[in-house]
Design a protein around this motif. Structure first.
Motif, PDB file in Angstrom:
ATOM      1  N   LEU A 133      56.237  35.396  38.029  1.00 17.80           N
ATOM      2  CA  LEU A 133      55.429  34.142  38.074  1.00 17.80           C
ATOM      3  C   LEU A 133      53.900  34.119  38.232  1.00 17.80           C
ATOM      4  N   TYR A 134      53.600  35.023  39.152  1.00 18.13           N
ATOM      5  CA  TYR A 134      52.104  35.276  39.274  1.00 18.13           C
ATOM      6  C   TYR A 134      51.602  35.757  37.814  1.00 18.13           C
ATOM      7  N   VAL A 135      52.218  36.610  37.187  1.00 18.18           N
ATOM      8  CA  VAL A 135      51.559  37.011  35.695  1.00 18.18           C
ATOM      9  C   VAL A 135      51.463  35.965  34.768  1.00 18.18           C
ATOM     10  N   TYR A 136      52.533  35.031  34.926  1.00 21.02           N
ATOM     11  CA  TYR A 136      52.587  33.807  34.061  1.00 21.02           C
ATOM     12  C   TYR A 136      51.316  32.793  34.502  1.00 21.02           C
ATOM     13  N   TYR A 137      51.181  32.810  35.614  1.00 20.27           N
ATOM     14  CA  TYR A 137      50.115  31.899  36.128  1.00 20.27           C
ATOM     15  C   TYR A 137      48.626  32.577  35.831  1.00 20.27           C
ATOM     16  N   VAL A 138      48.603  33.799  35.945  1.00 19.31           N
ATOM     17  CA  VAL A 138      47.189  34.442  35.282  1.00 19.31           C
ATOM     18  C   VAL A 138      47.095  34.117  33.974  1.00 19.31           C
ATOM     19  N   GLY A 139      47.976  34.126  32.996  1.00 17.95           N
ATOM     20  CA  GLY A 139      47.925  33.918  31.715  1.00 17.95           C
ATOM     21  C   GLY A 139      47.746  32.318  31.428  1.00 17.95           C
ATOM     22  N   GLU A 140      48.092  31.511  32.282  1.00 18.62           N
ATOM     23  CA  GLU A 140      47.848  30.015  32.441  1.00 18.62           C
ATOM     24  C   GLU A 140      46.292  29.842  32.573  1.00 18.62           C
ATOM     25  N   TYR A 141      45.929  30.288  33.837  1.00 17.46           N
ATOM     26  CA  TYR A 141      44.813  29.946  34.604  1.00 17.46           C
ATOM     27  C   TYR A 141      43.819  30.596  34.778  1.00 17.46           C
ATOM     28  N   GLY A 142      43.982  32.218  34.266  1.00 17.46           N
ATOM     29  CA  GLY A 142      43.056  33.165  34.337  1.00 17.46           C
ATOM     30  C   GLY A 142      43.141  33.967  35.501  1.00 17.46           C
ATOM     31  N   LEU A 143      42.854  35.320  35.445  1.00 15.47           N
ATOM     32  CA  LEU A 143      42.847  36.397  36.332  1.00 15.47           C
ATOM     33  C   LEU A 143      41.798  35.990  37.340  1.00 15.47           C
ATOM     34  N   PHE A 144      40.607  35.491  36.916  1.00 10.79           N
ATOM     35  CA  PHE A 144      39.402  35.041  37.830  1.00 10.79           C
ATOM     36  C   PHE A 144      40.103  34.315  39.239  1.00 10.79           C
ATOM     37  N   HIS A 145      40.734  32.998  38.481  1.00  8.54           N
ATOM     38  CA  HIS A 145      40.985  31.947  39.662  1.00  8.54           C
ATOM     39  C   HIS A 145      42.252  32.593  40.457  1.00  8.54           C
ATOM     40  N   MET A 146      43.196  33.392  39.868  1.00  7.79           N
ATOM     41  CA  MET A 146      44.591  33.731  40.569  1.00  7.79           C
ATOM     42  C   MET A 146      44.028  34.688  41.644  1.00  7.79           C
ATOM     43  N   LEU A 147      42.878  35.396  41.545  1.00 10.90           N
ATOM     44  CA  LEU A 147      42.517  36.391  42.483  1.00 10.90           C
ATOM     45  C   LEU A 147      42.418  35.756  43.883  1.00 10.90           C
ATOM     46  N   ASP A 148      42.496  34.342  43.806  1.00 10.17           N
ATOM     47  CA  ASP A 148      42.296  33.653  45.151  1.00 10.17           C
ATOM     48  C   ASP A 148      43.725  33.821  45.788  1.00 10.17           C
ATOM     49  N   TYR A 149      44.601  33.927  45.107  1.00  7.74           N
ATOM     50  CA  TYR A 149      46.116  34.016  45.489  1.00  7.74           C
ATOM     51  C   TYR A 149      46.716  35.486  45.397  1.00  7.74           C
ATOM     52  N   GLY A 150      45.780  36.348  45.433  1.00  9.97           N
ATOM     53  CA  GLY A 150      46.297  37.712  45.222  1.00  9.97           C
ATOM     54  C   GLY A 150      47.131  38.227  46.277  1.00  9.97           C
ATOM     55  N   PHE A 151      47.318  37.554  47.477  1.00  9.52           N
ATOM     56  CA  PHE A 151      48.004  37.788  48.589  1.00  9.52           C
ATOM     57  C   PHE A 151      49.654  37.788  48.096  1.00  9.52           C
ATOM     58  N   TYR A 152      49.813  36.718  47.254  1.00  9.21           N
ATOM     59  CA  TYR A 152      51.128  36.834  46.679  1.00  9.21           C
ATOM     60  C   TYR A 152      51.724  38.042  45.958  1.00  9.21           C
ATOM     61  N   LEU A 153      50.929  38.697  45.405  1.00  7.75           N
ATOM     62  CA  LEU A 153      51.194  40.339  44.840  1.00  7.75           C
ATOM     63  C   LEU A 153      51.479  40.959  45.970  1.00  7.75           C
ATOM     64  N   THR A 178      45.923  39.963  51.503  1.00  8.10           N
ATOM     65  CA  THR A 178      45.491  38.760  52.202  1.00  8.10           C
ATOM     66  C   THR A 178      43.862  39.112  52.495  1.00  8.10           C
ATOM     67  N   GLY A 179      43.323  40.202  53.202  1.00  8.32           N
ATOM     68  CA  GLY A 179      42.020  40.199  53.274  1.00  8.32           C
ATOM     69  C   GLY A 179      41.099  40.164  52.272  1.00  8.32           C
ATOM     70  N   LEU A 180      41.652  40.809  51.036  1.00  6.41           N
ATOM     71  CA  LEU A 180      40.663  40.549  49.934  1.00  6.41           C
ATOM     72  C   LEU A 180      40.729  39.241  49.442  1.00  6.41           C
ATOM     73  N   SER A 181      41.895  38.503  49.372  1.00  6.37           N
ATOM     74  CA  SER A 181      41.803  37.318  48.935  1.00  6.37           C
ATOM     75  C   SER A 181      40.801  36.400  49.813  1.00  6.37           C
ATOM     76  N   LEU A 182      40.957  36.508  51.049  1.00  6.37           N
ATOM     77  CA  LEU A 182      39.937  35.733  51.737  1.00  6.37           C
ATOM     78  C   LEU A 182      38.358  36.271  51.484  1.00  6.37           C
ATOM     79  N   CYS A 183      38.185  37.290  51.337  1.00  9.27           N
ATOM     80  CA  CYS A 183      36.711  37.572  50.837  1.00  9.27           C
ATOM     81  C   CYS A 183      36.453  37.108  49.600  1.00  9.27           C
ATOM     82  N   TRP A 184      37.271  36.954  48.589  1.00  6.43           N
ATOM     83  CA  TRP A 184      37.147  36.305  47.211  1.00  6.43           C
ATOM     84  C   TRP A 184      36.849  35.004  47.332  1.00  6.43           C
ATOM     85  N   VAL A 185      37.699  34.125  48.340  1.00 11.20           N
ATOM     86  CA  VAL A 185      37.720  32.872  48.147  1.00 11.20           C
ATOM     87  C   VAL A 185      36.377  32.576  48.978  1.00 11.20           C
TER      88      VAL A 185
END
Length: 316
Positions: A133-153, A178-185
């Motif tokens: 599902l995460y990979v699919y959403y990367v395809g839909e919304y782009g890796l750049f934005h989905m990095l906000d929610y990288g903790f799901y990986l 989670t730490g990297l996601s918070l930094c990115w956001v």
């Protein structure tokens, strides 16, 4: 699809994102705060042993230590509840995404059902579906934005590694993700300050006497520092409590959307509080002398800060 139209703060503002000039981002306030934080963190490494000897923290450690055998169950069923709640509210991963439908909705329901089965194989299948599902959403919304929610990986990895030879990496990956996601956001607030300013004004967020622009810079530093400390392993248990309180405060400001959007983060923070750092050797522990620790934490923080800032600015 333009990723800036799906920025994290877009949960609460309709302002068109405008990238700030890098010269303005690297303002005297920003640079001064960065240096001050680096020095503060360096000192923190020396105060940490004394802080952890406080009787209140010792009592807290003993109380939550008894919950550690249930950590994975909290992750398993907490993820199921988070996915279910999000789906019932017409979203997945974050409120700004379009409502899932068709095979996406079926996949989410299947993931929830698998997570409710108390057996390792269904849980591993659920982890694969979360990853898909995460990979699919990367395809839909782009890796750049989905990095906000990288903790799901990281969640998918933690679920998948349970009862394997790599099980010991499950919760460290949660810290890292989670730490990297918070930094990115956090960096988003520096690159697109107009959006955050609009939130401060419309939601009447108290700035505690600071100019709103300065307050946003400082608020982003708090989020970035918390994420950084979760990654490097300093005061993980204490920071989890502090961060949870911060999210509770923001929930009071922004209401129901914030509760739904950050529910999974609350689950992860609860796990951080329970697990502590006993399973995870923080990178700072690789350095034995006080001077080495001070230099490592200060310079490493500045390096990580610069890396995140430049990467975000380059691809924003």
């Amino acid at each position: 699809m333009d990723m800036v139209n799906y920025a994290h703060v877009k949960w609460f503002t309709d302002v068109t994102p405008v990238k700030e000039a890098l010269d303005n981002v690297l303002s005297p306030v920003f640079m001064g705060t960065a240096l001050a934080v680096a020095l503060l963190l360096a000192v923190l490494t020396q105060l940490l042993p004394s802080i952890m000897k406080l009787s209140a923290l010792g009592k807290l450690d003993r109380q939550v230590e008894r919950l550690r055998p249930r950590s994975f169950l909290i992750l398993q069923y907490g993820t199921a509840v988070a996915l279910l709640w999000s789906l019932l509210e017409g979203s997945l991963f974050a409120p700004e995404f379009i409502p899932p439908h068709g095979w996406i909705e079926i996949t989410i329901w299947a993931t929830i059902a698998l997570l409710l089965i108390p057996h390792s194989i269904p849980i591993k299948l659920a982890s694969v579906l979360i990853f898909a599902l995460y990979v699919y959403y990367v395809g839909e919304y782009g890796l750049f934005h989905m990095l906000d929610y990288g903790f799901y990986l990281a969640i998918a990895a933690a679920l998948g590694l349970n009862r394997t030879v790599f099980e010991k990496w499950s919760f460290p990956l949660l810290y890292l993700g989670t730490g990297l996601s918070l930094c990115w956001v956090a960096v988003e607030k520096w690159i697109y300050p107009a959006m955050s300013l609009d939130i401060v004004e419309n939601h009447h967020v108290p700035t505690f006497g600071f100019d709103p622009a300065v307050f946003i810079v400082l608020a982003a530093f708090i989020e970035f520092v918390v994420g950084y400390l979760l990654v490097v392993g300093i005061l993980n248990r204490l920071l989890s409590i502090v961060l949870t309180l911060i999210f509770i405060m923001t929930t009071m400001l922004f209401g129901y959307i914030e509760i739904v959007g950050h529910f999974m983060i609350h689950i992860i923070l609860l796990l951080f509080i329970i697990e502590g750092v006993s399973f995870y050797k923080p990178p700072v522990d690789m350095h034995k002398t006080k001077l080495d620790r001070i230099v490592f934490v200060a310079l490493n923080f500045l390096l990580v800060l610069a890396t995140f800032l430049l990467l975000y600015y380059r691809f924003a």
